[in-house]
Design a protein around this motif. Sequence first.
Motif, PDB file in Angstrom:
ATOM      1  N   ARG A   1       0.876  -1.190   0.000  1.00 44.83           N
ATOM      2  CA  ARG A   1       0.000   0.000   0.000  1.00 44.83           C
ATOM      3  C   ARG A   1       0.903   1.227   0.000  1.00 44.83           C
ATOM      4  N   TYR A   2       1.171   1.726  -1.189  1.00 42.49           N
ATOM      5  CA  TYR A   2       2.103   2.845  -1.326  1.00 42.49           C
ATOM      6  C   TYR A   2       1.538   4.102  -0.666  1.00 42.49           C
ATOM      7  N   GLY A   3       2.464   4.825   0.001  1.00 49.00           N
ATOM      8  CA  GLY A   3       2.117   6.129   0.554  1.00 49.00           C
ATOM      9  C   GLY A   3       1.516   6.092   1.940  1.00 49.00           C
ATOM     10  N   GLU A   4       1.060   4.912   2.411  1.00 48.56           N
ATOM     11  CA  GLU A   4       0.498   4.827   3.762  1.00 48.56           C
ATOM     12  C   GLU A   4       1.633   4.663   4.774  1.00 48.56           C
ATOM     13  N   THR A   5       1.346   4.940   6.028  1.00 49.23           N
ATOM     14  CA  THR A   5       2.379   4.879   7.067  1.00 49.23           C
ATOM     15  C   THR A   5       1.936   3.979   8.224  1.00 49.23           C
TER      16      THR A   5
ATOM     17  N   SER B   1       9.520 -11.563   1.501  1.00 48.51           N
ATOM     18  CA  SER B   1       8.355 -12.352   1.095  1.00 48.51           C
ATOM     19  C   SER B   1       7.147 -12.044   1.975  1.00 48.51           C
ATOM     20  N   LEU B   2       5.971 -12.403   1.473  1.00 50.83           N
ATOM     21  CA  LEU B   2       4.759 -12.253   2.284  1.00 50.83           C
ATOM     22  C   LEU B   2       4.819 -13.179   3.499  1.00 50.83           C
ATOM     23  N   GLY B   3       5.525 -14.300   3.374  1.00 49.40           N
ATOM     24  CA  GLY B   3       5.710 -15.176   4.526  1.00 49.40           C
ATOM     25  C   GLY B   3       6.497 -14.492   5.631  1.00 49.40           C
ATOM     26  N   GLU B   4       7.535 -13.757   5.250  1.00 44.27           N
ATOM     27  CA  GLU B   4       8.307 -13.000   6.241  1.00 44.27           C
ATOM     28  C   GLU B   4       7.448 -11.917   6.881  1.00 44.27           C
ATOM     29  N   ALA B   5       6.575 -11.311   6.080  1.00 46.54           N
ATOM     30  CA  ALA B   5       5.671 -10.296   6.628  1.00 46.54           C
ATOM     31  C   ALA B   5       4.723 -10.910   7.650  1.00 46.54           C
TER      32      ALA B   5
ATOM     33  N   ARG C   1       5.292  -9.444  16.287  1.00 45.15           N
ATOM     34  CA  ARG C   1       5.073  -8.098  16.841  1.00 45.15           C
ATOM     35  C   ARG C   1       3.624  -7.860  17.268  1.00 45.15           C
ATOM     36  N   ARG C   2       2.771  -8.832  17.028  1.00 42.43           N
ATOM     37  CA  ARG C   2       1.354  -8.735  17.411  1.00 42.43           C
ATOM     38  C   ARG C   2       0.704  -7.490  16.811  1.00 42.43           C
ATOM     39  N   THR C   3       0.796  -7.417  15.512  1.00 46.27           N
ATOM     40  CA  THR C   3       0.189  -6.302  14.785  1.00 46.27           C
ATOM     41  C   THR C   3      -0.324  -6.815  13.448  1.00 46.27           C
ATOM     42  N   ASP C   4      -1.232  -6.080  12.838  1.00 46.88           N
ATOM     43  CA  ASP C   4      -1.747  -6.473  11.521  1.00 46.88           C
ATOM     44  C   ASP C   4      -1.341  -5.482  10.438  1.00 46.88           C
ATOM     45  N   ARG C   5      -0.296  -4.664  10.738  1.00 47.00           N
ATOM     46  CA  ARG C   5       0.092  -3.617   9.792  1.00 47.00           C
ATOM     47  C   ARG C   5       1.541  -3.221  10.062  1.00 47.00           C
ATOM     48  N   LEU C   6       2.395  -3.259   9.026  1.00 38.92           N
ATOM     49  CA  LEU C   6       3.799  -2.932   9.211  1.00 38.92           C
ATOM     50  C   LEU C   6       4.299  -2.016   8.099  1.00 38.92           C
ATOM     51  N   PRO C   7       5.253  -1.128   8.440  1.00 37.50           N
ATOM     52  CA  PRO C   7       5.836  -0.257   7.411  1.00 37.50           C
ATOM     53  C   PRO C   7       6.797  -1.027   6.511  1.00 37.50           C
ATOM     54  N   VAL C   8       7.023  -0.503   5.314  1.00 39.10           N
ATOM     55  CA  VAL C   8       7.910  -1.120   4.329  1.00 39.10           C
ATOM     56  C   VAL C   8       8.846  -0.056   3.774  1.00 39.10           C
ATOM     57  N   SER C   9      10.126  -0.406   3.637  1.00 39.25           N
ATOM     58  CA  SER C   9      11.112   0.540   3.113  1.00 39.25           C
ATOM     59  C   SER C   9      11.705   0.030   1.814  1.00 39.25           C
ATOM     60  N   ASP C  10      12.253   0.951   1.014  1.00 38.33           N
ATOM     61  CA  ASP C  10      12.921   0.565  -0.231  1.00 38.33           C
ATOM     62  C   ASP C  10      14.387   0.247   0.037  1.00 38.33           C
ATOM     63  N   ALA C  11      15.150   0.025  -1.026  1.00 37.36           N
ATOM     64  CA  ALA C  11      16.546  -0.385  -0.882  1.00 37.36           C
ATOM     65  C   ALA C  11      17.402   0.682  -0.220  1.00 37.36           C
ATOM     66  N   GLU C  12      16.967   1.945  -0.299  1.00 38.10           N
ATOM     67  CA  GLU C  12      17.709   3.051   0.327  1.00 38.10           C
ATOM     68  C   GLU C  12      17.269   3.318   1.757  1.00 38.10           C
TER      69      GLU C  12
ATOM     70  N   ARG D   1      14.193   4.166   2.738  1.00 35.75           N
ATOM     71  CA  ARG D   1      13.104   5.147   2.841  1.00 35.75           C
ATOM     72  C   ARG D   1      11.773   4.422   2.971  1.00 35.75           C
ATOM     73  N   GLN D   2      10.955   4.849   3.951  1.00 33.90           N
ATOM     74  CA  GLN D   2       9.640   4.226   4.120  1.00 33.90           C
ATOM     75  C   GLN D   2       8.733   4.657   2.975  1.00 33.90           C
ATOM     76  N   ILE D   3       8.184   3.668   2.275  1.00 32.43           N
ATOM     77  CA  ILE D   3       7.402   3.992   1.080  1.00 32.43           C
ATOM     78  C   ILE D   3       5.960   3.493   1.149  1.00 32.43           C
ATOM     79  N   GLY D   4       5.613   2.733   2.179  1.00 35.23           N
ATOM     80  CA  GLY D   4       4.251   2.240   2.276  1.00 35.23           C
ATOM     81  C   GLY D   4       4.106   1.257   3.408  1.00 35.23           C
ATOM     82  N   VAL D   5       3.005   0.499   3.394  1.00 34.06           N
ATOM     83  CA  VAL D   5       2.744  -0.495   4.437  1.00 34.06           C
ATOM     84  C   VAL D   5       2.242  -1.780   3.796  1.00 34.06           C
ATOM     85  N   ILE D   6       2.353  -2.850   4.575  1.00 32.88           N
ATOM     86  CA  ILE D   6       1.747  -4.127   4.229  1.00 32.88           C
ATOM     87  C   ILE D   6       0.805  -4.491   5.380  1.00 32.88           C
ATOM     88  N   ALA D   7      -0.421  -4.897   5.064  1.00 37.39           N
ATOM     89  CA  ALA D   7      -1.415  -5.224   6.074  1.00 37.39           C
ATOM     90  C   ALA D   7      -1.755  -6.707   6.009  1.00 37.39           C
TER      91      ALA D   7
END
Length: 307
Positions: free
Chosen positions: A256-260, A271-275, A282-293, A295-301
């Motif tokens: 989900r690009y742009g979300e925090t 992988s989605l398995g790692e997510a 971490r007992r959460t249903d939502r985590l931030p995702v960063s690019d190779a540099e 930088r936080q660029i979105g989230v995975i839920a």
Amino acid sequence: MIEIDQVSKSYGERRVVDRFSLTLGAGELCVLLGSSGCGKSTTLRMINRLIPTDSGSIRIGGEDVTQAPAEELRRRIGYAIQSIGLFPHWTVEDNIATVPRLLKWRGARVRDRVSELLELFRLDPPSYRGKYPHQLSGGEQQRVGVARALAADPELLLMDEPFAAVDPITRDTLQSELAHIHLTTGKTIVFVTHDIEEALRLATVIAIMDSGRIVQLGTPLDILEHPANDFVREFVGHQGLGLKLLSVRKIADRLRYGETAEGEPLALDASLGEALSAMTTRRTDRLPVSDAEGRQIGVIALGDLVR
């Protein structure tokens, strides 16, 4: 890079490899996957002429392997096996330097190459170059064995169940190291295993073998989603198929690009398995995702994993 055309091998009345054909481009990591006795290791040994073919041809970089002297061919091909085979009375440096010294590399070049490979395998050169094999753990010995196979910068790396004899935690680490090495060096690798999880984790392409033939060739996702026949379907397994699919699909496909979100970000190429594992830990249903540099660029839920 590798062209195997209608290769066969028999022992007495038993046909071990049966008109086997496979073409791989440079930079592929191809896993030969199948149960014991299906011809995986025999195929690997025919590539570097440890055993002769009965018929058919094998070409590496366009050159027929039978046209080169066997020793010269094997110096162009790295070979790592389950039993490792380190020389017990030689240091780590001497073991890794075996082929470069046979090729008469100068001393400084050999030493630099040993340091480079130890660093690549995350073994501190000053600490490890003077050690002997008995002073290393099983995982460290396996790293040195693969480093030795890579020492002369071969065109091709052949690996015959190299991690089968180590414990599960060390095996997981070694698989991560190999994935890192493949990404870093871009080497063409042919890897033999009977472990579907290992194949899914490492391969860019999987060749599933049965009775000496390839019954399906494809990417890990292709094979999981579109098994060619009942044998492949049973081999990859119905049970746990959902988790296997999560292990080969990437966060980038569901981001989900742009979300925090709060917390330590996951890598975009994880992988989605790692997510799923991270969310559970971490007992959460939502985590931030960063690019190779970084930088936080979105989230995975959590809901994205089953979408």
